[in-house]
Structure formats: structure tokens, C-alpha cells
Design a protein around this motif. Structure first.
Motif, mmCIF file in Angstrom:
data_model
loop_
_atom_site.group_PDB
_atom_site.id
_atom_site.type_symbol
_atom_site.label_atom_id
_atom_site.label_comp_id
_atom_site.label_asym_id
_atom_site.label_seq_id
_atom_site.Cartn_x
_atom_site.Cartn_y
_atom_site.Cartn_z
ATOM 1 N N LEU A 18 -9.228 8.022 2.880
ATOM 2 C CA LEU A 18 -8.377 7.270 3.818
ATOM 3 C C LEU A 18 -9.209 6.816 5.030
ATOM 4 N N LEU A 22 -9.805 3.004 6.345
ATOM 5 C CA LEU A 22 -9.481 2.528 7.701
ATOM 6 C C LEU A 22 -10.706 1.880 8.345
ATOM 7 N N ASP A 56 -2.288 4.236 2.535
ATOM 8 C CA ASP A 56 -2.132 3.589 3.840
ATOM 9 C C ASP A 56 -0.758 2.915 3.918
ATOM 10 N N GLN A 69 2.339 4.027 9.358
ATOM 11 C CA GLN A 69 1.196 3.800 8.468
ATOM 12 C C GLN A 69 -0.075 4.285 9.167
ATOM 13 N N TYR A 71 -3.020 3.114 9.256
ATOM 14 C CA TYR A 71 -3.727 2.027 9.933
ATOM 15 C C TYR A 71 -3.093 1.739 11.301
#
Ligand code: SAM
Length: 218
Positions: A18, A22, A56, A69, A71
């Protein structure tokens, strides 16, 4: 919802992926990425949905609300430029995930939630994970006057306009990050308080948040 606080190699691995995602999506602040890599996001999910925890995506947490989320959490956090010891007001505690990210960056966090069930849950979950922010239950659209001023204010729900009262609760040099728009979509707005009555406002990307509901909001 049955929570289980076990951080296995599978979840740790998913968390690393993850962070890489990002980074690819444009998050540059290493300290923010480190915090995302540290906080077990699956602790905020029922075990049945752990598979979703490191995608995400926003995800339902009950009462019509969502855990943001990853992000979006990283994006808003990056805009805050958190320094160790910053006094931060978070409006919309929700799951508490964003709160943990702020605390990993060394912020002293005051967080407020208007949904009773979510508030009751988060005051159990976060201390269990080792995070002790100051929790509040109520309408955060007015900020929290009695603990102002703040170095930073983050709003994690979509507002129809920037509440004047929040600007007054910022220190000079303080930053407010707030999504502003209609019910369908909002622009991320950052406001820097440069003087007593002087504010610099920047509008950034478009997001979709649940509504900020309250006296100074919807
Ligand atoms: N950052 C949170 C997370 O990761 O779980 C996001 C939570 S969700 C997107 C937004 C939250 O704002 C919801 O839990 C909602 O109940 C809360 N909220 C909406 N209006 C509010 C208000 N006036 N005061 C406090 N909380 C509010």
C-alpha cells in the motif's frame, strides 16, 4: 463488529505494498508514508474484510460513514505539514485511523465525532492500540473553542463552505485542510493563517466525502 488485534506477516506485507502504491500515486512525504506503513489499518475492519483493508479504497464503518481511502488520508496529512508536538484538531474521528496517522507523526490530537456509536467504538479501539488522543463527542463544525488555538485543523467530511469559526481557532502560521463543495464532490482547500485577519487560500484536487453535518455545515 468483531475486532481482532493481530498483525500477521500477510497484513504487514499488504501494508508495504500500500505504501508503494501511495508513493506511485504521488505522496512524497516520507514521514507520512512511514506512518501509513506503521498503523495496522485492518484493526479497523471486521476480520471478514481484512482483505479490503490494504486496498486503496474507502470502506463502510457503520452509521452511513466510511473509513477514508488511504490516499485521501495521506493527501490530507501531507498538506498539514505536521511537526512533532503540533496541536491538531481533527473534525470527524470516524474509525480513528486518521487520528493514529497524525499521532504517529508526533501530533497532540484533539478529535471530535458527532455519531455516538462511532465515538463509543473509537474510545475503546484507539487506547487498545496504544493511542491516547483527546476524544470529544459532538458537533465539530464549530471547532472546539475551549482548546483553541491549534497549529493545524483537519476536517475529514465535506463542508458547504469554510466555517469562519474554524479560522479563528487557528494560530497565526496555522493550517486548515478542509474539503469544500456540494454533496457530490468537494475541492480540497488549504488555508494558511498569515496574520490576525490575513489568510492564504489554495484549492486543490477533487474528492468525494461524506457530509459535514452541523450548525456551521450542512
Ligand atoms: N478520517 C476518518 C477515518 O479515516 O475513519 C474519516 C471519517 S468519515 C469520512 C467522516 C466522519 O465525520 C464521519 O464519522 C462523520 O460522522 C463525521 N462528522 C460529520 N459531521 C461532523 C461534525 N459536525 N462533527 C464531528 N464529526 C462529524
Amino acid at each position: 463488529m468483531a475486532y481482532k488485534f493481530i498483525d500477521n506477516y500477510r497484513e504487514k506485507g499488504a501494508r508495504k505494498l500500500l505504501v508503494k502504491l501511495l508513493e506511485k500515486r504521488g505522496i512524497e512525504d516520507k514521514s507520512v508514508l512511514r506512518a501509513i506503513g506503521k498503523v495496522p489499518r485492518h484493526f479497523f475492519f471486521d476480520e471478514t474484510f481484512w482483505i479490503k483493508a490494504y486496498q486503496d479504497i474507502a470502506f463502510p464503518i457503520g452509521d452511513g460513514q466510511t473509513i477514508s481511502q488511504p490516499y485521501t488520508v495521506a493527501y490530507q496529512t501531507e498538506l498539514l505539514h505536521i511537526k512533532k508536538g503540533d496541536k491538531v484538531l481533527e473534525i470527524g474521528t470516524g474509525s480513528g485511523y486518521q487520528t493514529c496517522i497524525l499521532m504517529e507523526l508526533g501530533a497532540e490530537v484533539y478529535t471530535i465525532e458527532r455519531q455516538r456509536n462511532l465515538y463509543e467504538r473509537v474510545i475503546q479501539v484507539l487506547p487498545h492500540m496504544g493511542y491516547w488522543p483527546s476524544f470529544f463527542y459532538g458537533d465539530g463544525s464549530k471547532g472546539i473553542e475551549e482548546h483553541a488555538p491549534y497549529d493545524k485543523i483537519i476536517v475529514t467530511a465535506g463542508a458547504p463552505m469554510v466555517p469562519e469559526v474554524m479560522l479563528k481557532q487557528l494560530k497565526i502560521g496555522g493550517i486548515l485542510v478542509i474539503p469544500v463543495g456540494d454533496e457530490k464532490q468537494q475541492k480540497m482547500v488549504t488555508i494558511l493563517r498569515v496574520g490576525e485577519d490575513d489568510f492564504d487560500r489554495i484549492e486543490l484536487d477533487t474528492f468525494r466525502f461524506v457530509p459535514l453535518v452541523g450548525d456551521e455545515a450542512w
